[in-house]
Design an enzyme around this catalytic site. Structure first.
Site, mmCIF file in Angstrom:
data_model
loop_
_atom_site.group_PDB
_atom_site.id
_atom_site.type_symbol
_atom_site.label_atom_id
_atom_site.label_comp_id
_atom_site.label_asym_id
_atom_site.label_seq_id
_atom_site.Cartn_x
_atom_site.Cartn_y
_atom_site.Cartn_z
ATOM 1 N N CYS A 1 -3.283 0.807 7.128
ATOM 2 C CA CYS A 1 -3.401 0.214 8.466
ATOM 3 C C CYS A 1 -4.048 1.198 9.422
ATOM 4 O O CYS A 1 -4.702 0.790 10.382
ATOM 5 C CB CYS A 1 -2.044 -0.272 8.978
ATOM 6 N N ASN B 1 0.798 -1.234 0.000
ATOM 7 C CA ASN B 1 0.000 0.000 0.000
ATOM 8 C C ASN B 1 0.831 1.284 0.000
ATOM 9 O O ASN B 1 0.334 2.337 -0.405
ATOM 10 C CB ASN B 1 -1.023 -0.005 1.144
ATOM 11 N N GLU C 1 5.271 -3.232 11.838
ATOM 12 C CA GLU C 1 4.087 -2.376 11.695
ATOM 13 C C GLU C 1 3.024 -3.247 11.044
ATOM 14 O O GLU C 1 3.148 -3.632 9.879
ATOM 15 C CB GLU C 1 4.409 -1.160 10.815
HETATM 16 O O1 G3P Z 1 -0.905 1.342 6.220
HETATM 17 C C1 G3P Z 1 0.304 1.960 6.414
HETATM 18 C C2 G3P Z 1 0.330 3.021 7.482
HETATM 19 O O2 G3P Z 1 1.663 3.363 7.721
HETATM 20 C C3 G3P Z 1 -0.565 4.186 7.211
HETATM 21 O O3 G3P Z 1 0.060 5.406 7.060
HETATM 22 O O4 G3P Z 1 0.112 7.789 6.515
HETATM 23 O O5 G3P Z 1 -1.825 6.395 5.761
HETATM 24 O O6 G3P Z 1 -1.555 6.970 8.170
HETATM 25 P P1 G3P Z 1 -0.837 6.711 6.862
#
Ligand code: G3P
Length: 485
Positions: A293, A163, A259
């Protein structure tokens, strides 16, 4: 196009010792666009012997890199950031085609990555150790002088997810390099081409040979091998909780940064500005079709709040543009059919068990329309499972304490949001939530990228964030001088 990264038939190679090389296996993996199924290119399926070679090469290169002055490391990283800005459109177009991320978000991923790398370089310039005098402890003396510095761990294995194949690769590579480590990058198969472009930028910026090598191939074939390889000194992984758990079990003594998944809750109280909350939640839940996520993955609210919030959410969700990521849309096809089938399974389960469908439940192949369920109950899969797709459940609760209880019953513990104007209530809830980060009056999100970012329970291990990542991928080295003075 970067020189030698791929040939005319779009067969992509791996970076090894500063050169782009083909695998001797002659095994290729096709990368097809989630948007229209078109073949974008082919990547190498490397062998275990090639993994050995790539790691051995990082070890060799690491001897000089660990001694390279910080100002030279920062100069290279600044050059990487400059090149990423210059090549932004080209790399964003690859992201659009390969992972189906909408163009605006793809551009933003590349620019955010350039900023991340620049910030890392700046932080590197001011990294210092410390000295301690022995006379502070009873019986000690000024004759003892302790020098503490941070030294590299060795070879960092960076495993990036589909992603954010550019940003979540760079957020592992850049802090590792500033800390004096070398890196072996294993990009996701869907997202590998974007990851290889990133590696090409590092190479073009003048990173010495072997300081960054890449390996591509199926996780099922080389995953366990590389993760348990004795030459790997640190594993930095972003991906699913299942794979993260597996890595934890097999990696034994290698330090880890993980993560993983999430089921981030938005707890909305009566006094919140519901119009703003609805806007924030829709952005948080549905951008990139929820394939993040940190997406909002459940709303916990009382009847009073939910009755007002539902029509606001419905209006905003139905206004979301759906379709081709080359256009200005929010909802895009999911990464593959399997993911769409999984999301559809969660929707079907909620429908069968009597959830109220507010909007959505429409599908065209791997494109799932944004879906909102009200009156979701705790026996439904969507109450607990992470969809990684555009489906949001509302669970109605009797009060704040029930909201906290349901929030904490999740196996995940990434982030949660609390929406209220009452700072005392916000803190009452925030203190009890079993998550890495609580957002007060904002959707869950990883950035700004120098903030600490972490998950507890099945959501991860270790703390990311630029300074924190450098710290995690270095260790203390202590030299005590016993002076004769
Ligand atoms: O799913 C990956 C995570 O690191 C999301 O990052 O920047 O979309 O909150 P962000």
């Amino acid at each position: 196009m970067f020189k030698n990264l791929c040939n005319e038939e779009k067969i992509y190679k791996n970076l090894y010792n500063g050169e782009w090389v083909e695998s001797s296996t002659n095994k290729l993996i096709e990368v097809k666009s989630p948007v229209d199924g078109q073949l974008i290119g082919k990547i190498q399926a490397v062998s275990k012997e090639e993994v050995d070679k790539a790691i051995a090469n990082t070890k060799e290169a690491g001897k000089a890199w660990a001694k390279t002055p910080m100002y030279e490391r920062t100069k290279i990283l600044n050059k990487v950031a400059e090149l990423l800005d210059a090549r932004c459109e080209e790399i964003a177009d690859i992201l659009v085609a390969e992972i189906g991320k909408d163009k605006r978000s793809s551009v933003s991923e590349v620019k955010r990555t350039a900023d991340y790398i620049r910030f890392t370089a700046n932080l590197g310039e001011s990294l210092e150790g410390e000295s301690l005098s022995g006379d502070r402890f009873p019986g000690g003396s000024k004759k003892k002088l302790c020098l503490v510095e941070r030294v590299p761990l060795g070879t960092v294995l960076a495993i990036a997810p589909f992603n954010y194949p550019v940003n979540l690769a760079a957020s592992k590579i850049a802090p590792a390099l500033i800390g004096g480590n070398t890196v072996l990058l294993k990009p996701p198969s869907q997202g590998a081409i974007s990851g290889l472009y990133l590696a090409a930028v590092f190479n073009e910026a003048g990173l010495p040979k072997g300081v960054l090598n890449t390996i591509t191939g199926k996780g099922s074939e080389i995953g366990d091998y590389v993760v348990t390889h004795p030459g790997i000194d640190f594993i930095n992984f972003t991906g699913s909780s299942d794979v993260g758990q597996h890595i934890t079990e097999i990696s034994s003594k290698t330090p880890l940064m993980l993560e993983l998944g999430g089921k981030d809750a938005a707890i909305v109280l009566e006094d919140a500005d519901l119009e703003n909350v609805a806007e924030d939640i829709v952005l948080g839940a549905y951008s990139y079709s929820g394939q993040r996520c940190t997406a909002v993955k459940r709303i916990l609210a009382t009847n009073e709040v939910a009755d007002k919030l539902v029509p606001m959410l419905k209006e905003k969700i139905e206004a979301l543009k759906v379709g081709n990521p080359n256009e200005d849309v929010t909802i895009v096809p999911l990464i593959d059919d399997k993911s769409a089938d999984f999301v559809q399974g969660l929707i079907d389960d909620a429908m069968e068990k009597g959830a109220t469908l507010v909007t959505g439940n429409k599908r065209e192949k791997n494109l799932i329309y944004p879906t909102l369920f009200d009156n979701v109950t705790v026996d439904m899969r969507i109450a607990w499972e992470e969809p990684f797709g555009p489906v949001l459940p509302i669970i109605r609760v009797k009060d704040v304490d029930e909201a906290i209880d349901i929030a904490n019953r999740s196996e995940y513990g990434l982030q949660s949001s609390v929406f209220t104007k009452d700072i005392n209530k916000a803190f009452y809830i925030a203190k009890q939530l079993e998550v890495g980060v609580v957002q007060i009056n904002n959707k869950p999100e990883r950035g700004p990228d120098h903030f600490p970012f972490l998950g507890v329970k099945a959501s991860g291990m270790g703390t990311q964030g630029i300074g924190y990542s450098i710290e995690a991928m270095t260790r203390h080295k202590v030299i005590v001088m016993n002076l004769d003075i």
